[in-house]
Design an enzyme around this catalytic site. Structure first.
Site, PDB file in Angstrom:
ATOM      1  N   ALA A 121       0.803  -1.225   0.000  1.00 17.86           N
ATOM      2  CA  ALA A 121       0.000   0.000   0.000  1.00 17.86           C
ATOM      3  C   ALA A 121       0.837   1.276   0.000  1.00 17.86           C
ATOM      4  O   ALA A 121       0.304   2.354   0.226  1.00 17.86           O
ATOM      5  CB  ALA A 121      -0.933  -0.028   1.205  1.00 17.86           C
ATOM      6  N   ASN A 189       2.247  -4.214   8.020  1.00 18.53           N
ATOM      7  CA  ASN A 189       2.818  -4.577   6.720  1.00 18.53           C
ATOM      8  C   ASN A 189       3.605  -3.422   6.111  1.00 18.53           C
ATOM      9  O   ASN A 189       4.707  -3.607   5.622  1.00 18.53           O
ATOM     10  CB  ASN A 189       1.711  -5.019   5.772  1.00 18.53           C
ATOM     11  CG  ASN A 189       1.028  -6.265   6.287  1.00 18.53           C
ATOM     12  OD1 ASN A 189       1.676  -7.258   6.529  1.00 18.53           O
ATOM     13  ND2 ASN A 189      -0.269  -6.190   6.488  1.00 18.53           N
ATOM     14  N   HIS A 219      -0.544   7.272   3.489  1.00 17.63           N
ATOM     15  CA  HIS A 219       0.801   6.952   3.984  1.00 17.63           C
ATOM     16  C   HIS A 219       1.794   7.948   3.397  1.00 17.63           C
ATOM     17  O   HIS A 219       1.890   8.071   2.173  1.00 17.63           O
ATOM     18  CB  HIS A 219       1.221   5.541   3.550  1.00 17.63           C
ATOM     19  CG  HIS A 219       0.371   4.452   4.118  1.00 17.63           C
ATOM     20  ND1 HIS A 219       0.232   4.232   5.473  1.00 17.63           N
ATOM     21  CD2 HIS A 219      -0.398   3.526   3.517  1.00 17.63           C
ATOM     22  CE1 HIS A 219      -0.570   3.211   5.667  1.00 17.63           C
ATOM     23  NE2 HIS A 219      -0.979   2.763   4.503  1.00 17.63           N
TER      24      HIS A 219
END
Ligand SMILES: NC(=O)c1ccc[n+]([C@@H]2O[C@H](COP(=O)([O-])OP(=O)(O)OC[C@H]3O[C@@H](n4cnc5c(N)ncnc54)[C@H](O)[C@@H]3O)[C@@H](O)[C@H]2O)c1
Length: 269
Positions: A121, A189, A219
């Site tokens: 991601a 993760n 993020h």
């Protein structure tokens, strides 16, 4: 024809199975599906054009050239070990489960098997890998999530944080990736892959911020080193079948698979 075994038939596993079944059918076939919930694996098998068998983990590994783990961080290290011990390549999505398991990377080298970790991601791993060829001084991940994305995290429960009472932007956590892994296993993760590609879990900094006004999972990565400074921001749409997973994570697995199966041209580090 690469034989692919998929462990975990949820959002990512299902997405990849359907892609292999349609787009990659000339270069790959699904050798088997495996899920702790056998019914989920059988349901997915029934949706594919060539109904693959539902297999137990050991049989699935034996029948495959490449094993894709899209199940859980609690089992990803075991799947990784069992696959590479048999000299099979393995793609791991639950990267958090590999943190602190450096012996697996040594084992893969001995067995001439590959451990493949898609970027998931986040964006910026290409730059971090290049930067790591020289000195990297700082790697920081800032994650912004709506309160519902943090609900149930051990850190939130332990500190008694009332997510419903938060009205504006609030920094919930600041610490190392290793601490974040413990406190926010669902965020593990992203911080794990960043730690593995860069300066390790004790030096990688993590900040988690929440606000009821956030609509997406965001993020931001900041890297400083001899190369200069790099900043990336990823605004992730949730995956329709599992809102905890970002759509980009499933796409990154599909792109990695495409590279393994079909590409003679490799772009990016
Ligand atoms: N690398 C990344 O950036 C990234 C991003 C999103 C998700 N993930 C991880 O990828 C994994 C899969 O994500 P998802 O959205 O498809 O999850 P999901 O919950 O939709 O599907 C997971 C599937 O795995 C099965 N499963 C759970 N434990 C199992 C076990 N021990 N053995 C076999 N099957 C098991 C479940 O029954 C379920 O069908 C998760 O661990 C998630 O944290 C990684």
């Amino acid at each position: 024809m690469k034989r692919i075994g998929i462990v975990g038939c949820g959002a990512i596993g299902g997405f990849l199975a359907k892609r292999i079944d349609k787009e990659f059918r000339k270069t790959a076939r699904i050798a088997g599906l495996c899920d702790i919930d056998r019914k989920k694996a059988a349901l997915l098998a029934g949706k594919l054009s060539k109904r693959p068998p539902v297999l137990e983990l050991d049989k699935l590994i034996k029948a495959s050239d490449l094993i894709i783990e899209a199940a859980s961080g609690s089992i990803s290290a075991k799947i990784c070990k069992s696959s590479i011990e048999k000299g099979k390549d393995v793609m791991i999505m639950s990267t958090g489960g590999l943190l602190g398991k450096n012996r697996l990377f040594r084992l893969a080298r001995e067995k001439k098997a590959r451990i493949i970790l898609p970027s998931g991601a986040i964006c910026g791993l290409d730059g971090l890998k290049s930067a790591s060829m020289c000195k990297v001084k700082k790697v920081t991940l800032t994650t912004r999530k709506p309160p519902k994305g943090l609900r149930g995290a051990p850190f939130i429960l332990e500190k008694g944080i009332d997510l419903d009472s938060i009205t504006g932007e609030k920094v919930i956590f600041e610490g190392t990736a290793r601490e974040a892994v413990k406190g926010f296993p669902k965020n593990v993760n992203v911080s794990a892959i960043l730690s593995l590609a860069g300066i390790g879990a004790n030096k990688t900094g993590v900040r988690i911020i929440t606000s009821p006004e956030y609509m997406v999972n965001m993020h931001e990565i900041e890297i400083e080193g001899d190369f200069g400074r790099l900043v990336t921001r990823t605004e992730n749409m949730p995956f329709p079948e599992n809102p905890k997973t970002s759509f980009l994570a499933a796409l990154s697995a599909a792109a990695t698979l495409k590279q393994i199966l079909e590409e003679n041209l490799r772009i990016g580090t």
